[in-house]
Design a protein around this motif. Structure first.
Motif, mmCIF file in Angstrom:
data_model
loop_
_atom_site.group_PDB
_atom_site.id
_atom_site.type_symbol
_atom_site.label_atom_id
_atom_site.label_comp_id
_atom_site.label_asym_id
_atom_site.label_seq_id
_atom_site.Cartn_x
_atom_site.Cartn_y
_atom_site.Cartn_z
ATOM 1 N N LEU A 36 -3.690 -4.343 -0.983
ATOM 2 C CA LEU A 36 -4.801 -5.106 -1.553
ATOM 3 C C LEU A 36 -4.284 -5.978 -2.688
ATOM 4 O O LEU A 36 -3.415 -5.561 -3.455
ATOM 5 N N ARG A 37 -4.828 -7.169 -2.809
ATOM 6 C CA ARG A 37 -4.474 -8.101 -3.883
ATOM 7 C C ARG A 37 -2.953 -8.213 -4.051
ATOM 8 O O ARG A 37 -2.432 -8.022 -5.156
ATOM 9 N N LYS A 56 -3.055 -6.326 -10.021
ATOM 10 C CA LYS A 56 -3.967 -5.305 -9.484
ATOM 11 C C LYS A 56 -3.589 -4.889 -8.068
ATOM 12 O O LYS A 56 -4.387 -4.307 -7.357
ATOM 13 N N LYS A 113 -2.549 -2.978 -4.914
ATOM 14 C CA LYS A 113 -2.747 -1.567 -4.614
ATOM 15 C C LYS A 113 -2.426 -1.336 -3.143
ATOM 16 O O LYS A 113 -2.851 -2.099 -2.283
ATOM 17 N N TYR A 171 -12.387 2.147 0.720
ATOM 18 C CA TYR A 171 -12.439 0.815 0.109
ATOM 19 C C TYR A 171 -13.271 -0.174 0.942
ATOM 20 O O TYR A 171 -14.287 -0.673 0.475
#
Lengths: 169, 169
Positions: free
Chosen positions: A118-119, A124, A126, A137
């Motif tokens: 993610l990202r 951030k 993850k 999520y």
């Protein structure tokens, strides 16, 4: 046997997006029947720093698209968020449903262990397993935006009920 | 291997209920700090014919309890909905989390094929497989009430964000 990752994603996303399409149609019809500016609904928010209806629907579609693509190991298609009317949102949902239908269940085999980032490249960033990504999520995010879309319309007096939110199950 | 039915239910329900507990705590603290009657939040609704916050939380807890019990083939415990304060709702969530923790993952083995009967003995009776019950009915309902609880508080100015809704994942 169909992958439990497919079973827990694509058909669920399709159920909720189809229901959301029907809810939006009722809002559009209501606006037309009462001579209400559609933007009064499309731009409605539950609080000034929350997203309006149009953006809530866009984000719901975005999560549906992202969840299915990532679990299948496919590129997440980049769509511009240019929707401004109910017709635009219906087209977006139709496009998202078609995207979901483009996957074969077998593409989700073993996706529970697939690493999802993610990202990526941000502070951030993850990393999650496919299973955690979907269940902890993606689905919570997706349901958040579908429910909030419904809540905005309910709050503005559109006559829909839980049955409309749930769709066909 | 842990049953995918356990993986897709108990840990997800726990994540969201724990997050909801934290969101409610922020609302309670805000009410206390600003000398606001807690009932202004607990009785708040997004529309007159929608349930207020207290009932939204009770229904979320009820779905969490029902999903886990039914999939495990256990009796669904009957709890009275007597909550009227933030402390009561925290106790309800704690009780629900303890109930979720009372199950062993093995109890969910093969539950995807277990027959679940919704509204038994009523004209609206509906039979679903455990898999359809969890993914197409239970989780959409559960997320609806968790999100609506959050939305009620956001709408009333409580400073929480998506991170609070999501909890730890």
């Amino acid at each position: 046997m169909t992958s439990p990752m497919y079973t827990a994603s694509v058909p669920v996303l399709k159920q909720m997006l189809s229901a959301l399409s029907d809810v939006l149609k009722k809002a559009e019809d209501h606006a037309a029947a009462k001579n209400i500016d559609a933007q009064a609904y499309l731009g409605a928010r539950l609080y000034p720093d929350m997203f309006p209806l149009t953006r809530q629907v866009q984000i719901a579609a975005d999560f549906a698209k992202g969840i299915a693509s990532r679990l299948a190991g496919a590129e997440v298609p980049s769509w511009e968020n240019t929707e401004t009317t109910f017709a635009d949102l219906q087209a977006l949902i139709a496009k998202t449903l078609a995207h979901l239908d483009s996957f074969k269940p077998a593409q989700f085999d073993q996706s529970e262990a697939r690493e999802i980032v993610l990202r990526p490249g941000t502070p951030k960033e993850k990393k999650l397993s496919g299973s955690a990504y979907l269940l902890h999520y993606g689905l919570p995010q997706f349901f958040f935006h579908v429910t909030t879309s419904y809540a905005i319309l309910r709050h503005n007096g559109i006559e829909v009920g839980k049955r409309d939110y749930m769709g066909a199950y």
